[in-house]
Design a protein around this motif. Structure first.
Motif, PDB file in Angstrom:
ATOM      1  N   LYS A  17       9.074 -18.401 -62.913  1.00 46.55           N
ATOM      2  CA  LYS A  17       8.865 -18.504 -61.725  1.00 46.55           C
ATOM      3  C   LYS A  17       7.939 -18.165 -61.306  1.00 46.55           C
ATOM      4  O   LYS A  17       6.908 -18.366 -61.104  1.00 46.55           O
ATOM      5  N   ASN A  59       3.972 -19.155 -59.940  1.00 45.28           N
ATOM      6  CA  ASN A  59       3.330 -18.230 -58.972  1.00 45.28           C
ATOM      7  C   ASN A  59       1.673 -18.155 -59.375  1.00 45.28           C
ATOM      8  O   ASN A  59       0.697 -18.319 -58.606  1.00 45.28           O
ATOM      9  N   SER A 103      -1.377 -19.118 -57.683  1.00 41.24           N
ATOM     10  CA  SER A 103      -2.283 -18.834 -56.709  1.00 41.24           C
ATOM     11  C   SER A 103      -3.482 -19.231 -57.157  1.00 41.24           C
ATOM     12  O   SER A 103      -4.089 -20.429 -57.482  1.00 41.24           O
TER      13      SER A 103
END
Length: 735
Positions: A265, A269, A273
């Protein structure tokens, strides 16, 4: 009637702060403007308002508010009839919170592929939330005229958006469209052949047909090709003179990333980003074998510019090799003339927005959602780090192999973008330009203190001594240790473990496997990996069999046995008894020696290759067995370990060595903790880029109940040295 005067400090320029404040306070009278140190507000109100709460609630998504200063005054009547955005104003104090360059935001990405939008397929689409910042800024006052966008006059449609508070690009300094530029150009044989969308279509067709191109993005040029095309990948290897080092790739979307790699995860992310760095992830299959070669990891990015998205759109490819446009260990190309004259590529796809400073892609790795930064550059640099009580205007010059410099102003540290090995003169030139640029950009007219490494031969240190009369030196590994302390804002007693390849020690030897204790304002070396001799100087680092031969001769004193271990180099090995050695405690050189002993890699073609291949081999095995070693008086001796490995010479020994190394370091830390009563440990140094070492030691230490700190906000390798140098200078640490 009340007049409220406000100053907002932090990352508040280049993020759409003024338009956000305009829309928040447009029912009042007054103004908002940029000054060179902050954003200023003047608000007239009939009744008191909670100004801090309102500002924080309505700040832009990419803004970071460090502090808000305000005062309230009674006035007889309003001085303004409406609320306006004023022209920016210079201040004695410069803004030190310029934003990094950001990847394309979701809104711009949607507009890019919306056929009803006037920026449909516009390759340089940006807004207040994304696009270039630091790479195009002339100084910290982020207005269009202070960037390289200033030469492009807004068309009527863009100007209307720029001045309309209801528009998404209200006061977006990098606003552009197909009409007002910048533009992309397809160049072949030094001639412009196509412009704008036709240029992109032509480049896309080339990429789909085994061609290799130079692509200009945010911070410089990249060599690009179809990552699944053997012919194209081999061509890039030839251009870069890089046959064995893995390449980074851009994949078209997160679903493709999941197809090629196992993703945590935290990795997803980070990929999604706006930093959009290269993330080292576990490769899932053989799709990318052409690129990641023997590595179980692949360096992966998602598209971070609109041009990347358009190349995928028109080429229908899934994966592009994207590697810095340079020869290995040379600076990133960022000037158009250098790109057009770059030999070996089939085309150049460039835009005419000038890049002021080259910025490489950042590199990040995760261990169980814990972030380790390997390269601090685009997306990170030059983010501010706030800390109280810093002496103003410290300049830290960092290290030579991986160079990031740092400056301080009041309570803020700014860490620069990465520059490669300074022993290459072109990189050294870029380093000196970076120092000058930082001092000018952040308006530092006088350096109160320049801090550099103690190494007598570091070019960064020589530069400091020659350029600044008020320079001071600090030891390399103590700066590593200090970088963890400053990042974690930790002032207590601490054990420091620094494992890397090379650093000049206080005793004149080469350190690299160090154990420190910090008590109050004293950092003391309490232990280290046992010294081994290296008989061949710097050449041994590039040819690790020389390190292994040196170590085995020290252990056995039998030159015939060492010649037996390395029969293809027996004439060179025979020289050992006649040579003068250099002593080292380096952990990195220990990994090199084991790699050579196991015939994994005798000669490196890039930095740390032998150690990396040793790690990859170790990852293939599951044994928990530990070999013999000794720890006496906090000196860790791997002589018996090496002797056993030389006898075995099987690939399982790669795993056994990793087990043994982690256990020995752990045992020494526990012994130091028991002696001192200190239960906090700081980890730093390039060897911790080895995921087996980092994860193995971290698990052991936390299971034993120790608090573990490490570099996460700053690089865990030499990129953090400058920050540690500042800490040692700031605290007056006796080191």
């Amino acid at each position: 009637m009340l007049a409220i005067k406000v100053k907002i400090y932090g990352i508040v320029q280049g993020v759409g702060f003024r338009p956000a404040m305009y829309n928040t306070f447009k029912s009042y009278t007054g103004w908002v403007r940029n000054s060179s140190c902050c954003v200023e507000l003047y608000i007239e109100s009939a009744k008191p308002i909670n100004i801090q709460k309102i500002i924080i609630k309505n700040k832009p998504q990419n803004a970071f508010i460090k502090s808000i200063d305000y005062s309230v005054h009674k006035i007889k009547k309003s001085a303004y009839k409406s609320f306006v955005i004023k022209y920016s104003q210079e201040d004695k104090q410069k803004n030190i919170n310029i934003t990094p360059d950001w990847g394309i935001c979701e809104n711009c990405q949607k507009e890019l592929f919306d056929s009803t939008n006037r920026r449909y397929l516009h390759p340089l689409i940006t807004c207040t939330d994304c696009g270039p910042r630091f790479s195009i800024a002339k100084d910290g006052l982020f207005d269009r005229l202070n960037t390289t966008m200033g030469v492009f006059k807004m068309c009527d449609a863009c100007y209307k958006e720029y001045t309309d508070s209801n528009q998404r690009r209200f006061h977006a300094q990098t606003i552009s469209c197909k009409e007002c530029g910048p533009s992309y150009f397809y160049v072949k044989n030094k001639q412009v052949k196509f412009k704008d969308i036709e240029a992109i279509k032509e480049a896309s067709a080339d990429l789909a047909h085994s061609k290799v191109g130079l692509l200009k993005g945010i911070g410089g040029y990249h060599l690009v090709c179809n990552g699944l095309d053997k012919l194209a990948v081999e061509k890039i290897k030839h251009i870069k003179h890089r046959e064995e080092k893995p390449f980074a790739v851009i994949v078209k979307d997160i679903e493709t990333a999941k197809k090629y790699a196992y993703l945590q995860k935290s990795e997803i992310n980070m990929l999604e980003s706006q930093i959009k760095p290269i993330v080292l992830v576990k490769s899932k299959n053989d799709y990318l074998k052409l690129i990641n070669l023997e590595s179980p990891f692949v360096g992966m990015m998602l598209p971070y510019t609109p041009i990347h998205l358009l190349l995928f759109y028109f080429s229908h490819l899934e994966c592009l090799v994207s590697t810095s446009a340079n020869l290995s260990e040379f600076p990133l190309i960022y000037k158009d003339n250098d790109a057009v004259n770059f030999s070996g590529v089939d085309f150049v796809l460039l835009h005419n927005r000038k890049i002021l400073r080259p910025i490489e892609d950042s590199i990040v790795h995760f261990f169980k959602n814990k972030q380790l930064i390997y390269r601090y550059a685009r997306g990170f640099a030059p983010s501010p780090f706030y800390l109280k009580g810093i002496k103003p205007n410290i300049l830290a010059l960092g290290a030579d192999m991986k160079n990031n410099i740092a400056i301080t102003l009041k309570d803020t540290i700014i860490l620069s973008q990465y520059t490669p090995d300074l022993s290459n003169y072109s990189n050294y030139e870029q380093f000196t330009k970076k120092v000058d640029d930082f001092l000018l950009f952040f308006d530092i007219k006088k350096v109160d203190l320049a801090v550099c490494d103690k190494h007598p031969n570091y070019l960064s240190s020589s530069y400091a001594r020659q350029t600044f009369s008020n320079s001071t030196e600090v030891q390399h590994h103590k700066a590593h240790f200090a970088s963890v302390l400053i990042e974690n804002n930790y002032c207590g007693d601490c054990i420091g473990v620094v494992l890397d390849g090379t650093g000049f020690g206080d005793d004149g030897n080469i350190w690299g496997g160090e154990f420190f204790v910090k008590e109050k304002k004293l950092i003391k070396r309490i232990g280290h990996i046992k010294y081994f001799p290296i008989f061949f100087g710097e050449k041994a680092i590039k040819e690790p069999y020389r390190i292994a031969a040196s170590y085995m001769y020290e252990i056995t004193k039998d030159i015939e046995y060492v010649k037996f271990l390395f029969p293809e180099y027996k004439d060179i090995v025979a020289l050992i008894p006649k040579l003068k050695p250099v002593l080292t405690s380096s952990a990195g050189r220990l990994f090199d020696a084991v790699s050579a002993l196991l015939n994994i890699k005798h000669k490196n073609t890039f930095e740390a290759q032998s150690a990396m291949l040793l790690e990859y081999e170790a990852g293939k095995h599951t044994s928990a067995k530990i070999l013999d070693y000794e720890v006496n008086n906090f000196i860790v001796d791997f002589s018996e370990t090496l002797k056993t490995i030389a006898q075995r010479r099987d690939l399982l020994s790669a795993k056994l060595f990793h087990n043994t190394f982690s256990q020995a370091v752990f045992e020494n830390i526990l012994s130091i903790s028991k002696l001192t009563g200190i239960n906090t440990v700081a980890l730093s140094g390039g060897v911790f880029q080895n995921s087996l070492v980092f994860s193995g030691l971290y698990k052991k230490l936390t299971k034993a109940g120790l608090k573990v700190m490490f570099n996460s906000r700053f690089p865990i390798n030499d990129g953090s040295i400058a920050v540690g140098q500042i800490y040692l200078a700031k605290e007056g640490i006796c080191a």
